[in-house]
Design a protein around this motif. Structure first.
Motif, short mmCIF file in Angstrom:
data_model
loop_
_atom_site.label_atom_id
_atom_site.label_comp_id
_atom_site.label_asym_id
_atom_site.label_seq_id
_atom_site.Cartn_x
_atom_site.Cartn_y
_atom_site.Cartn_z
N ASN A 1 0.84 -1.20 0.00
CA ASN A 1 0.00 0.00 0.00
C ASN A 1 0.87 1.25 0.00
O ASN A 1 0.66 2.15 0.79
N TYR A 2 1.86 1.27 -0.89
CA TYR A 2 2.77 2.41 -0.92
C TYR A 2 2.15 3.57 -1.70
O TYR A 2 1.53 3.37 -2.74
N CYS A 3 2.36 4.76 -1.18
CA CYS A 3 1.96 5.98 -1.90
C CYS A 3 2.88 6.17 -3.10
O CYS A 3 2.45 6.62 -4.15
N PHE A 4 4.16 5.83 -2.90
CA PHE A 4 5.16 5.86 -3.96
C PHE A 4 6.38 5.10 -3.46
O PHE A 4 6.47 4.77 -2.28
N SER B 1 10.91 4.56 -4.03
CA SER B 1 12.18 4.96 -4.62
C SER B 1 12.88 3.66 -5.01
O SER B 1 12.25 2.59 -4.98
N THR B 2 14.13 3.70 -5.33
CA THR B 2 14.84 2.50 -5.72
C THR B 2 14.77 1.41 -4.66
O THR B 2 14.49 0.26 -4.96
N ARG B 3 14.99 1.80 -3.40
CA ARG B 3 15.04 0.80 -2.32
C ARG B 3 13.98 0.95 -1.25
O ARG B 3 13.90 0.11 -0.35
N LEU B 4 13.15 2.00 -1.34
CA LEU B 4 12.23 2.32 -0.24
C LEU B 4 10.78 2.43 -0.70
O LEU B 4 10.51 2.88 -1.81
N GLY B 5 9.88 2.05 0.19
CA GLY B 5 8.45 2.24 -0.02
C GLY B 5 7.92 3.22 1.02
O GLY B 5 8.25 3.13 2.20
N PHE B 6 7.10 4.17 0.58
CA PHE B 6 6.56 5.23 1.41
C PHE B 6 5.07 5.03 1.55
O PHE B 6 4.37 4.93 0.54
N LEU C 1 12.19 -2.00 0.39
CA LEU C 1 11.42 -2.81 -0.56
C LEU C 1 11.88 -4.26 -0.58
O LEU C 1 11.05 -5.17 -0.65
N ALA C 2 13.17 -4.49 -0.50
CA ALA C 2 13.70 -5.85 -0.60
C ALA C 2 13.29 -6.71 0.60
O ALA C 2 12.81 -7.83 0.44
N GLU C 3 13.46 -6.16 1.80
CA GLU C 3 13.20 -6.94 3.02
C GLU C 3 11.84 -6.66 3.64
O GLU C 3 11.46 -7.33 4.59
N LYS C 4 11.14 -5.64 3.15
CA LYS C 4 9.87 -5.19 3.75
C LYS C 4 10.08 -4.85 5.23
O LYS C 4 9.25 -5.12 6.09
N GLU C 5 11.24 -4.25 5.52
CA GLU C 5 11.60 -3.89 6.89
C GLU C 5 11.26 -2.43 7.13
O GLU C 5 11.68 -1.54 6.39
N TRP C 6 10.49 -2.16 8.19
CA TRP C 6 10.13 -0.81 8.57
C TRP C 6 11.36 -0.14 9.17
O TRP C 6 11.99 -0.70 10.07
N ILE C 7 11.73 1.06 8.68
CA ILE C 7 12.97 1.69 9.16
C ILE C 7 12.76 3.06 9.81
O ILE C 7 13.70 3.63 10.33
N GLY C 8 11.55 3.61 9.75
CA GLY C 8 11.32 4.93 10.34
C GLY C 8 10.45 5.78 9.44
O GLY C 8 9.56 5.27 8.77
N PHE C 9 10.71 7.09 9.44
CA PHE C 9 9.93 7.97 8.56
C PHE C 9 10.82 8.92 7.78
O PHE C 9 11.90 9.29 8.20
N ILE C 10 10.30 9.29 6.60
CA ILE C 10 10.87 10.33 5.74
C ILE C 10 9.68 10.97 5.05
O ILE C 10 8.82 10.26 4.52
N GLY C 11 9.62 12.27 5.04
CA GLY C 11 8.48 12.86 4.35
C GLY C 11 8.34 14.35 4.57
O GLY C 11 9.31 15.05 4.86
N LYS D 1 15.23 12.76 -1.49
CA LYS D 1 15.17 13.10 -2.93
C LYS D 1 13.83 12.67 -3.53
O LYS D 1 13.22 13.40 -4.30
N ARG D 2 13.38 11.46 -3.16
CA ARG D 2 12.11 10.97 -3.70
C ARG D 2 10.94 11.81 -3.19
O ARG D 2 10.00 12.10 -3.93
N CYS D 3 11.01 12.24 -1.93
CA CYS D 3 9.95 13.09 -1.39
C CYS D 3 9.93 14.46 -2.06
O CYS D 3 8.85 15.03 -2.27
N LEU D 4 11.09 14.99 -2.42
CA LEU D 4 11.13 16.25 -3.16
C LEU D 4 10.48 16.08 -4.53
O LEU D 4 9.71 16.95 -4.98
N HIS D 5 10.75 14.98 -5.19
CA HIS D 5 10.11 14.71 -6.48
C HIS D 5 8.59 14.68 -6.32
O HIS D 5 7.85 15.29 -7.10
N PHE D 6 8.12 14.00 -5.30
CA PHE D 6 6.69 13.94 -4.99
C PHE D 6 6.15 15.34 -4.71
O PHE D 6 5.09 15.73 -5.22
N ALA D 7 6.87 16.13 -3.90
CA ALA D 7 6.42 17.47 -3.53
C ALA D 7 6.24 18.36 -4.75
O ALA D 7 5.23 19.07 -4.87
#
Length: 178
Positions: A3-6, A8-13, A70-80, A115-121
């Protein structure tokens, strides 16, 4: 199903889930993670933060997103992104922030995610400016701001940190669409 909003190469938001409280509370209780904040935060404060992020997402379509690898589906914190209205020369504004668990440090996740959040913004939300702030002593966060192309805007005394002389002097960086 993701259920990712978007991504990046290695991360799901994604938006926050009730099950994120325990993991985020562990990050917020870690003195090393919170060394540039006035204090650690408990589970109740973390739950209130997540509730605020869920409401922000519902109202504006963005928040400090919960982030997974994305690879491990491991929750790592927040960015946004978050809406900020505290008393400063550049507010109200959309602010960018990140907070990751120590096991995720040093892997480039904050820079990649920012960087991915800036693209989204700029491309999805149509924003004209994003601000990021940090205490002047937080060189690692300032380095991320510089790596993603943000430029120094000004130094200021953060109104929420006035009782903490070691943290109150902050720097604001800004960036607009390329």
């Amino acid at each position: 199903m993701d259920n990712y909003c978007f991504t990046s190469t290695r991360l799901g938001f994604r938006n926050w889930l009730p099950g994120d409280i325990t993991a985020m509370a562990a990050i917020n209780a870690n003195p090393e993670v919170m060394r540039y904040f006035p204090a650690t935060q408990d589970r109740e404060q973390t739950a209130a933060f997540i509730d605020r992020m869920q409401k922000l997402y519902a109202a504006r379509g963005f928040c400090y997103f919960a982030v997974e690898t994305l690879a491990e589906k491991e929750w790592i914190g927040f960015i946004g992104l978050a809406w900020q209205e505290y008393d400063a020369p550049f507010t109200p504004c959309v602010d960018m922030g990140w907070r990751l668990k120590p096991e995720a440090w040093g892997k480039g996740y904050a820079t990649e995610g920012a960087k991915r959040c800036l693209h989204f913004a700029f491309n999805d939300l149509g924003l004209q400016q994003v601000i990021a702030t940090a205490p002047l002593v937080n060189r690692k966060s300032i380095r991320v701001m510089e790596q993603i192309g943000m430029k120094p805007l000004l130094q200021f005394k953060h109104p929420a940190l006035l009782a903490h002389p070691e943290l109150e002097l902050c720097v604001a960086y800004s960036i607009g669409p390329a």
